[in-house]
Design a protein around this motif. Structure first.
Motif, PDB file in Angstrom:
ATOM      1  N   LYS A   9       0.849  -1.191   0.000  1.00 15.37           N
ATOM      2  CA  LYS A   9       0.000   0.000   0.000  1.00 15.37           C
ATOM      3  C   LYS A   9       0.877   1.230   0.000  1.00 15.37           C
ATOM      4  N   TYR A  11       0.719   5.356  -0.114  1.00 18.90           N
ATOM      5  CA  TYR A  11      -0.071   6.596  -0.064  1.00 18.90           C
ATOM      6  C   TYR A  11       0.822   7.719  -0.582  1.00 18.90           C
ATOM      7  N   MET A  48      -9.757  -6.307   5.326  1.00 24.19           N
ATOM      8  CA  MET A  48     -11.196  -6.073   5.430  1.00 24.19           C
ATOM      9  C   MET A  48     -11.779  -5.366   4.202  1.00 24.19           C
ATOM     10  N   GLY A  49     -10.976  -5.169   3.184  1.00 28.53           N
ATOM     11  CA  GLY A  49     -11.480  -4.565   1.951  1.00 28.53           C
ATOM     12  C   GLY A  49     -11.797  -3.088   2.075  1.00 28.53           C
ATOM     13  N   LEU A  50     -11.327  -2.452   3.146  1.00 26.10           N
ATOM     14  CA  LEU A  50     -11.618  -1.025   3.312  1.00 26.10           C
ATOM     15  C   LEU A  50     -10.603  -0.184   2.552  1.00 26.10           C
ATOM     16  N   ASP A  51      -9.349  -0.628   2.544  1.00 26.67           N
ATOM     17  CA  ASP A  51      -8.316   0.024   1.743  1.00 26.67           C
ATOM     18  C   ASP A  51      -7.971  -0.919   0.592  1.00 26.67           C
ATOM     19  N   ARG A  52      -7.790  -0.325  -0.573  1.00 26.60           N
ATOM     20  CA  ARG A  52      -7.472  -1.117  -1.753  1.00 26.60           C
ATOM     21  C   ARG A  52      -5.951  -1.256  -1.839  1.00 26.60           C
ATOM     22  N   ALA A  66     -14.522  -8.994   0.274  1.00 25.26           N
ATOM     23  CA  ALA A  66     -15.760  -8.513  -0.348  1.00 25.26           C
ATOM     24  C   ALA A  66     -16.468  -9.604  -1.147  1.00 25.26           C
TER      25      ALA A  66
END
Lengths: 307, 297
Positions: A9, A11, A48-52, A66
């Motif tokens: 990830k 940012y 948890m599929g909240l951040d890609r 998901a």
């Protein structure tokens, strides 16, 4: 079972998680340990599929989160004790969460009872202490009676009684064959709770091993020696392949040789030694050792800060 | 605290509660989120916030209050006009027009309050962290977005419609005092009620889209105020035909052309206005949905 494969990830200019791969197995408590900012929470949000993920993938029981038909029945997560609308009561929060999966009201009451929230369930969640917020988050995680639990810093803010409660709960859940993935930045907590440890620093996995191996692996045969002839002894020990640090003028810290070998060597060469102490690293030390190069925010000691 | 006594006296032992998982025998027969379950969840979330209920109640109070005030003002106005015999006939006709619009006279406030509610319902998910719970429960995200949109629009429509109707009931006897007739059963009254209620539901949808896009309560409400209150005035003040023309396409100027009995000069045709308002809703909502699906929570 949780499987991460090259999970990354980024940012903007900052890499939060840099290609981590690991497997969290069922039937044991897996600790996810790392200093603040190491990428623990980001990794959990990606599970948890909240951040890609920028690249790589992570699955729970073979499917992306998901893709599960009933995600709350599959995975329960405490990602943030404050993942609650502050003006809504704890009971209504849980009721709304349960409604998405057709989970009956009886189960809402059950998890409220299990987490000891009965007295405050009708109060606004915004007024909760950190500890109460954690209990509410754990209650939400347990709603769907999931096979997999992901708990981000669950003991943060809990009182000692609450810490023991969480410890017993996760051990109990793992004992039932569930997958429990638990993060913390406190080594001491992990030492008492986890069976397996994944240590992360600056977004990379530093260690992934049973907790026993991590303790003994780092504390291997380090011996403190005090002598009045440190230079002579150092040359002798170095000749046998040991690595030596000299923290004080008459003190050596020797890695790679057993205490008995050192004693024999000193005796043969007529070197007086007046202390010979095998050092067993605590888990805390092992953790510091593992992450010392990977801590993002080093604290300055008072002396350094003064300069 | 890890002594055996401390553990055995702990009041929250997990073991007993887990030993009888009676509710979860038929795991396969209880699948996950369906649209109606998610809708039910959004309704629970909606009605369990005191602030939401207060905003709905204030909308009704303001609408009814303005209806009464407007009826009284219209009566006074007509009264004054009838004392001036020259303008009498013309004014009386205008008074009749004003009477029919008395129940909807508070609509600017209804759109502001319910539009802000639309913003808040989504932005507060993000500002409080609730969004992580919401989208962990519904990881496909769009069902939760659609369910919330339905709740926001239906509630806004219903609250506006009921408020207009009650405002009408209050306005009728006041107008009657001044000898003015307001027939709530007339087609024009019904049309005003319907068009204005749809309009406020549309504003609430735009608000929710702004809340989703900006994830910030203040920013969302300011944008809403900008579109509905600042832009119409600014466009009027800026000289030039472009802004005069553009002003017609602002969402706030689409109600009158649709609701009016005859075409009002310098406005869009009714069908054009309907399409323009539709576009003002569909474009932000679609954009919000796409970005909600793509962005990190």
């Amino acid at each position: 079972m949780i499987e991460a494969n090259g999970l990354t990830k980024i940012y903007g200019a900052k890499t939060a998680v840099a290609g981590v791969s690991f497997t969290v197995r069922a039937g044991q408590v897996t600790g996810f340990l790392g200093p603040n900012g190491a990428g623990k929470s980001t990794t959990m949000r990606m599970i948890m599929g909240l951040d890609r993920p920028t690249s790589g993938s992570v699955t729970v029981n073979g499917l992306r989160y998901a893709q599960h038909k009933a995600p709350l029945r599959e995975v329960g997560a405490l990602l943030d004790a404050k993942a609650v609308h502050t003006s809504r009561s704890a009971y209504n929060h849980l009721l709304a969460m349960a409604a998405t999966h057709g989970i009956p009201k009886a189960r809402v009451h059950e998890v409220i009872g299990m987490t000891g929230l009965d007295a405050v369930a009708r109060k606004k969640a915004g007024g909760f202490s950190l500890g109460m917020g954690q209990r509410l988050g754990i209650a939400a995680a347990l709603l769907g009676d999931p096979q997999t639990l992901i708990l981000d810093e669950p003991v943060n803010g809990l009182d000692p009684e609450g810490v023991v409660w969480v410890r017993n709960l996760v051990r109990y859940l793992a004992g039932q064959g569930r997958t429990v993935f638990l993060s913390s930045h406190l080594m001491s907590e992990m030492a008492q709770t986890a069976d397996h440890l994944i240590v992360i620093g600056r977004g990379r996995v530093i260690a992934d091993a049973p907790i026993r191996d991590i303790i003994t692996g780092s504390g291997q045969s380090r011996v403190r020696v005090r002598t009045d002839q440190p230079d002579t002894l150092r040359q002798l020990l170095a000749a046998r392949g040991a690595s030596i640090e000299v923290p004080e003028p008459e003190m050596l810290e020797v890695t790679g040789l057993q205490a008995k070998t050192i004693a024999a060597l000193a005796l043969e060469n007529q070197v007086l030694i007046y202390e010979l102490t095998p050092l067993v690293a605590s888990l805390e030390e092992a953790y510091m050792e593992l992450t010392k190069d990977d801590v993002e925010y080093h604290s300055l000691s008072a002396a350094e800060a003064g300069n | 605290m890890s002594s055996p006594t401390a553990e055995s006296t702990s009041p929250h032992e997990p073991a007993p509660s887990f030993s009888a998982p009676v509710h979860f025998g038929g795991r396969r027969s209880q699948p996950g989120p369906t649209f109606f379950r998610v809708l039910n969840s959004e309704i629970i979330k909606f009605r369990s916030l005191l602030s939401t209920l207060i905003l709905l109640a204030s909308t009704a109070v303001v609408m009814v209050g303005f209806g009464a005030l407007s009826a009284w003002g219209t009566g006074q106005f007509t009264d004054a006009a009838t004392r001036d015999p020259q303008a009498g006939g013309r004014m009386a006709a205008q008074g009749g027009d004003l009477a029919v619009s008395a129940p909807t006279s508070g609509i600017a406030f209804a759109q502001l309050i319910l539009g802000s509610l639309g913003v808040l319902l989504m932005s507060s998910e993000f500002t409080t962290g609730m969004a992580r719970s919401t989208f962990a429960a519904v990881p496909k995200r769009l069902p939760a977005f659609a369910a919330k949109l339905v709740v926001v629009m239906v509630t806004s429509f219903a609250v506006t419609a009921v408020s207009i109707w009650v405002a009408g009931m209050v306005a009728v006897p006041i107008l009657d005092n001044y000898g003015l007739k307001l027939d709530l059963g007339s087609s024009q009254s019904a049309k005003l009620l319907l068009v204005n209620s749809i309009y406020v539901a549309a504003v609430a949808a735009i608000g929710m889209a702004l809340g989703t896009l900006l994830r910030n309560s203040a920013g969302g409400i300011m944008s809403l105020v900008g579109i509905f209150f600042v832009a119409p005035i600014a466009f009027q003040l800026i000289p030039g035909d472009f802004f005069k023309e553009a002003r017609k396409y602002l969402p706030g100027n689409t109600v009158d052309p649709v609701a009016a009995a005859q075409h009002v000069p310098d406005t869009l045709e009714a069908w054009q206005a309907g399409l323009v308002l539709g576009a003002w809703v569909v474009i932000p909502v679609l954009l919000a949905a796409v970005l909600l699906k793509r962005r990190d929570v």
